[in-house]
Design an enzyme around this catalytic site. Structure first.
Site, PDB file in Angstrom:
ATOM      1  N   GLU A 182       9.344  -5.844   4.953  1.00 58.99           N
ATOM      2  CA  GLU A 182       9.432  -7.230   4.505  1.00 58.99           C
ATOM      3  C   GLU A 182       9.246  -7.319   2.988  1.00 58.99           C
ATOM      4  O   GLU A 182      10.008  -8.007   2.292  1.00 58.99           O
ATOM      5  CB  GLU A 182       8.367  -8.091   5.202  1.00 58.99           C
ATOM      6  CG  GLU A 182       8.481  -8.151   6.703  1.00 58.99           C
ATOM      7  CD  GLU A 182       7.587  -7.157   7.410  1.00 58.99           C
ATOM      8  OE1 GLU A 182       7.177  -7.438   8.548  1.00 58.99           O
ATOM      9  OE2 GLU A 182       7.290  -6.082   6.818  1.00 58.99           O
TER      10      GLU A 182
ATOM     11  N   GLY B 285      -5.767  -3.430   3.433  1.00 57.54           N
ATOM     12  CA  GLY B 285      -5.087  -4.598   2.906  1.00 57.54           C
ATOM     13  C   GLY B 285      -5.911  -5.866   2.937  1.00 57.54           C
ATOM     14  O   GLY B 285      -5.978  -6.607   1.959  1.00 57.54           O
ATOM     15  N   ARG B 286      -6.582  -6.135   4.069  1.00 58.36           N
ATOM     16  CA  ARG B 286      -7.322  -7.389   4.189  1.00 58.36           C
ATOM     17  C   ARG B 286      -8.646  -7.341   3.441  1.00 58.36           C
ATOM     18  O   ARG B 286      -9.370  -8.342   3.406  1.00 58.36           O
ATOM     19  CB  ARG B 286      -7.527  -7.739   5.658  1.00 58.36           C
ATOM     20  CG  ARG B 286      -8.243  -6.683   6.470  1.00 58.36           C
ATOM     21  CD  ARG B 286      -8.105  -6.970   7.973  1.00 58.36           C
ATOM     22  NE  ARG B 286      -8.666  -5.920   8.810  1.00 58.36           N
ATOM     23  CZ  ARG B 286      -8.048  -4.785   9.119  1.00 58.36           C
ATOM     24  NH1 ARG B 286      -6.849  -4.524   8.615  1.00 58.36           N
ATOM     25  NH2 ARG B 286      -8.616  -3.902   9.919  1.00 58.36           N
TER      26      ARG B 286
ATOM     27  N   LYS C  25       0.825  -1.205   0.000  1.00 56.91           N
ATOM     28  CA  LYS C  25       0.000   0.000   0.000  1.00 56.91           C
ATOM     29  C   LYS C  25       0.857   1.253   0.000  1.00 56.91           C
ATOM     30  O   LYS C  25       0.628   2.187  -0.754  1.00 56.91           O
ATOM     31  CB  LYS C  25      -0.934  -0.016   1.216  1.00 56.91           C
ATOM     32  CG  LYS C  25      -1.975   1.085   1.215  1.00 56.91           C
ATOM     33  CD  LYS C  25      -3.004   0.851   2.305  1.00 56.91           C
ATOM     34  CE  LYS C  25      -4.146   1.858   2.188  1.00 56.91           C
ATOM     35  NZ  LYS C  25      -5.227   1.582   3.157  1.00 56.91           N
TER      36      LYS C  25
ATOM     37  N   LYS D 174       6.665  -4.185  15.187  1.00 54.24           N
ATOM     38  CA  LYS D 174       7.427  -3.755  14.006  1.00 54.24           C
ATOM     39  C   LYS D 174       8.341  -2.585  14.352  1.00 54.24           C
ATOM     40  O   LYS D 174       9.481  -2.521  13.884  1.00 54.24           O
ATOM     41  CB  LYS D 174       6.461  -3.378  12.880  1.00 54.24           C
ATOM     42  CG  LYS D 174       5.712  -4.566  12.295  1.00 54.24           C
ATOM     43  CD  LYS D 174       4.574  -4.156  11.404  1.00 54.24           C
ATOM     44  CE  LYS D 174       5.040  -3.465  10.150  1.00 54.24           C
ATOM     45  NZ  LYS D 174       3.911  -3.188   9.229  1.00 54.24           N
TER      46      LYS D 174
ATOM     47  N   HIS E 240      -8.839 -36.172  12.238  1.00 56.43           N
ATOM     48  CA  HIS E 240      -7.861 -37.056  12.877  1.00 56.43           C
ATOM     49  C   HIS E 240      -6.794 -36.243  13.610  1.00 56.43           C
ATOM     50  O   HIS E 240      -5.734 -36.788  13.939  1.00 56.43           O
ATOM     51  CB  HIS E 240      -7.230 -37.971  11.830  1.00 56.43           C
ATOM     52  CG  HIS E 240      -8.233 -38.870  11.171  1.00 56.43           C
ATOM     53  ND1 HIS E 240      -8.573 -40.106  11.684  1.00 56.43           N
ATOM     54  CD2 HIS E 240      -9.010 -38.687  10.077  1.00 56.43           C
ATOM     55  CE1 HIS E 240      -9.494 -40.656  10.911  1.00 56.43           C
ATOM     56  NE2 HIS E 240      -9.775 -39.827   9.927  1.00 56.43           N
TER      57      HIS E 240
ATOM     58  N   GLU F 164      -7.657  -9.333  12.856  1.00 58.28           N
ATOM     59  CA  GLU F 164      -7.064  -8.001  12.701  1.00 58.28           C
ATOM     60  C   GLU F 164      -8.151  -6.932  12.667  1.00 58.28           C
ATOM     61  O   GLU F 164      -7.943  -5.811  13.130  1.00 58.28           O
ATOM     62  CB  GLU F 164      -6.208  -7.929  11.433  1.00 58.28           C
ATOM     63  CG  GLU F 164      -5.367  -6.665  11.351  1.00 58.28           C
ATOM     64  CD  GLU F 164      -4.269  -6.748  10.308  1.00 58.28           C
ATOM     65  OE1 GLU F 164      -3.173  -7.240  10.632  1.00 58.28           O
ATOM     66  OE2 GLU F 164      -4.519  -6.344   9.153  1.00 58.28           O
TER      67      GLU F 164
END
Length: 508
Positions: free
Chosen positions: A201, A254-255, A195, A481, A371, A340
C-alpha cells in the site's frame, strides 16, 4: 499457565463484588486513594492526573492483582524490555521503542540519540530552506507509520504548523488525491514511511506521489523524497538519496515507532525543540514505570482495571472518549496499539490463552459521542468500561463558556454512569454502577502528549505480561494480505462467495 498464576486468577475472581456506591460509602478517602498523578518535565511543567475511583478496583482486588503481577514475572519482563533483551520471542527481537526517547539500555539509547541528531539535521535544513521553499509534506505510511504521526500532528498543530503535513495511509486513491488537492507540487516534499520499504500500500502510494510531482513539472521527483525505514538499503535502491534516508532500528515496531524517525513529519510540523519535549514527556512516564511497583505503578494499575473488566466481568469492549478536539484521533490510535498488540489467542509460550485478551477498543469525541453512543452506555445491556480524557486548559481562544461546558459534560458523564437513576418508569431507568476512569491533563502540549502515548504503551505491555502473551508481533494481519497478493497475481483458491465477488468486480 503456572500454578501460581492460576491461583492468582482464582483469588481475583473470588473477591466479593461491591457496587461503586458501596465502595465510596465504605471509604471516604477513595477518590484520593484511587487516583494518582505524574509530574511532567520542563520549565512550565504540568501534570497528568489519573482517577480510577469510579472503577470497581478496591484494596482486595489490587492486592490480588499485585500477586498476579508477581506470579507472572512482571518485574523481570519490565526489566528485560528496558534492558534490550528479547521480549518478542516469535520474531526473536527486543522491543526498543523506549530507547528512542532515551530510556533503558545506555548503548541503545545512545544509538537512538545519534539517529535523532541525524533527523534533527535534516529537519533544521528543511526549515532553513536547504531543500528550497517547502510548504507541504505528504507523509505516506500505513498502520503505526501513519496513525501515530497523524494523531500527533493533529493534536499539536491546532495553533499552526511550520510545514503543512498531510498523512496518507489508505490505498484508496481518493485519500492521496485529497492530499494532492491541498498541496502545491512545487513546494511539497514526500515522506515514505515503511519498515521494510516493501509494504504494497505504501509503495504504491509513493509511486503515485512521485508521478504526481513529475506530471506537475518537478524536475527531480526522487529529490523531494525522505525515507523513514529500518531498511535503508532498500530505500536507496528505490531511488532515495542516502542523505535523506532516516533509519530506525528493526527492534522498533510500527505501533511503537512515533519516537523514531517515523516522527519526522511531527518534528517538521512543530519543530525539533517541541519534538524533544514530546520525547521528554514520554521519558518521564518511562522513569515512573520502571521505578514504581504494584498499584503505585500507574500503567500497571490501569492494566488491573482493564483485566478485571475483560476477564472477570466479561466486558468485551472498552471505550475511550477524548473531551478535547485536539485528541480526536486518539481512539483510532489506541485501537491499533491495544488490539494489534494484545489481540492474541496464544501465549508467548505458544499455548492457548486461558481467557479473553484485548477487549475491542472504540470511542469518539465528547460532546459529539453523547448524542450518538452514550444511550447504550447508560441504558444498554452491555457494560462498557469507559476512559474519559480531558484538559484543564482549553485549546481554543473563544468564550470560556465553551470549555466550561465541555468539562462539565465530561465529569457529569462519569458521575451519571456511576450513580444511575431509578426514573419514573422502565424507559427512564438508568441502572448505574457503570465504571469509568478519567485522565485529566493540565494542557495538551508536546510533553503531555508524549506522556499520554507512553502511558498507553506501558499499559498495553502490562496487560500483555499479566496475560502471558507477546504484544510485539502481529501475525494476524498477514493472512488477508497474502490472499490479496494471490488475487493480484491471478492465483489462489477461494470459496464460491469470494469467487462470485471477484467476478462481479471484474477481478476474476
Amino acid at each position: 499457565m503456572s500454578d501460581a498464576v492460576s491461583a492468582a486468577w482464582d483469588a481475583i475472581a473470588a473477591v466479593p463484588r461491591r457496587t461503586l456506591g458501596e465502595l465510596f460509602h465504605a471509604d471516604e478517602g477513595r477518590a484520593a486513594r484511587f487516583s494518582g498523578s505524574l509530574d511532567l518535565p520542563g520549565e512550565d511543567a504540568g501534570q497528568v492526573r489519573f482517577d480510577w475511583s469510579k472503577t470497581h478496583l478496591d484494596d482486595d482486588l489490587c492486592t490480588a492483582f499485585e500477586a498476579l503481577a508477581d506470579a507472572a514475572g512482571f518485574a523481570a519482563m519490565r526489566r528485560a524490555m528496558f534492558d534490550g533483551e528479547v521480549v518478542n520471542p516469535t520474531e526473536g527481537r527486543a522491543a526498543t521503542h523506549a530507547a528512542m526517547r532515551g530510556s533503558g539500555d545506555a548503548a541503545k539509547a545512545e544509538e537512538a540519540a545519534a539517529l535523532l541528531r541525524r533527523m534533527e539535521m535534516l529537519v533544521d535544513a528543511i526549515h532553513d530552506g536547504a531543500l528550497g521553499n517547502v510548504q507541504h509534506l505528504i507523509h505516506i505510511g500505513i498502520g503505526g507509520s501513519a496513525l501515530g504521526p497523524a494523531l500527533a500532528v493533529d493534536a499539536l498543530t491546532r495553533d499552526g504548523a511550520r510545514v503543512d503535513v498531510h498523512v496518507v495511509s489508505n490505498i484508496d486513491g481518493l485519500a492521496l488525491e485529497r492530499a494532492f488537492a491541498a498541496c502545491d507540487p512545487a513546494t511539497t516534499l514526500i515522506a515514505v514511511a515503511s519498515k521494510t520499504f516493501t509494504t504494497i500500500e505504501t509503495m504504491t502510494n509513493a509511486a503515485s506521489a512521485l508521478a504526481w510531482l513529475a506530471d506537475n513539472g518537478v524536475a527531480d521527483p526522487s529529490g523531494r523524497v525522505v525515507a523513514l525505514t529500518a531498511s535503508p538499503g532498500k530505500a536507496v535502491e528505490w531511488g532515495v538519496d542516502e542523505t535523506r534516508v532516516l533509519p530506525f532500528p528493526e527492534t522498533v515496531g510500527g505501533r511503537y515507532s512515533l519516537w523514531s524517525s517515523i516522527g519526522f513529519p511531527v518534528a517538521l510540523a512543530i519543530g525539533m525543540e517541541e519534538f524533544r519535549e514530546m520525547l521528554a514527556g514520554a521519558q518521564a512516564v518511562d522513569a515512573h514505570f520502571q521505578a514504581a511497583d504494584g498499584r503505585e505503578n500507574l500503567p500497571l494499575r490501569a492494566a488491573f482495571s482493564d483485566l478485571y473488566y475483560a476477564r472477570i466481568r466479561e466486558c468485551q469492549t472498552r471505550a475511550v472518549f477524548a473531551y478535547d478536539e485536539r485528541l480526536a484521533l486518539l481512539p483510532d490510535y489506541l485501537q491499533q496499539l491495544e488490539m494489534e498488540s494484545n489481540g492474541k489467542r496464544v501465549t508467548a509460550g505458544q499455548e492457548p490463552v486461558s481467557g479473553p485478551t484485548a477487549p475491542i477498543t472504540w470511542g469518539g469525541v465528547g460532546t459529539d459521542a453523547q448524542h450518538a453512543v452514550f444511550q447504550l452506555l447508560h441504558q444498554g445491556t452491555h457494560v462498557v468500561p469507559v476512559d474519559f480524557i480531558a484538559s484543564i486548559a482549553p485549546g481554543d481562544t473563544l468564550d470560556p463558556a465553551h470549555h466550561r461546558i465541555l468539562l462539565t459534560n465530561c465529569f457529569a458523564q462519569g458521575a451519571a454512569l456511576m450513580a444511575g437513576d431509578k426514573g419514573e418508569d422502565p424507559a427512564r431507568h438508568f441502572p448505574g454502577d457503570r465504571p469509568s476512569a478519567t485522565i485529566l491533563c493540565d494542557d495538551i502540549d508536546p510533553a503531555t502528549f508524549g506522556a499520554l502515548i507512553a502511558f498507553h504503551e506501558h499499559r498495553t505491555f502490562a496487560n500483555a505480561v499479566l496475560m502471558g502473551i507477546n504484544p510485539f508481533d502481529q501475525f494476524g494481519v498477514e493472512l488477508g494480505k497474502r490472499m490479496a497478493r494471490d488475487i493480484e497475481a491471478g492465483g489462489g483458491t477461494f470459496d464460491p462467495g469470494t469467487r462470485a465477488l471477484l467476478d462481479a468486480a471484474g477481478l476474476g
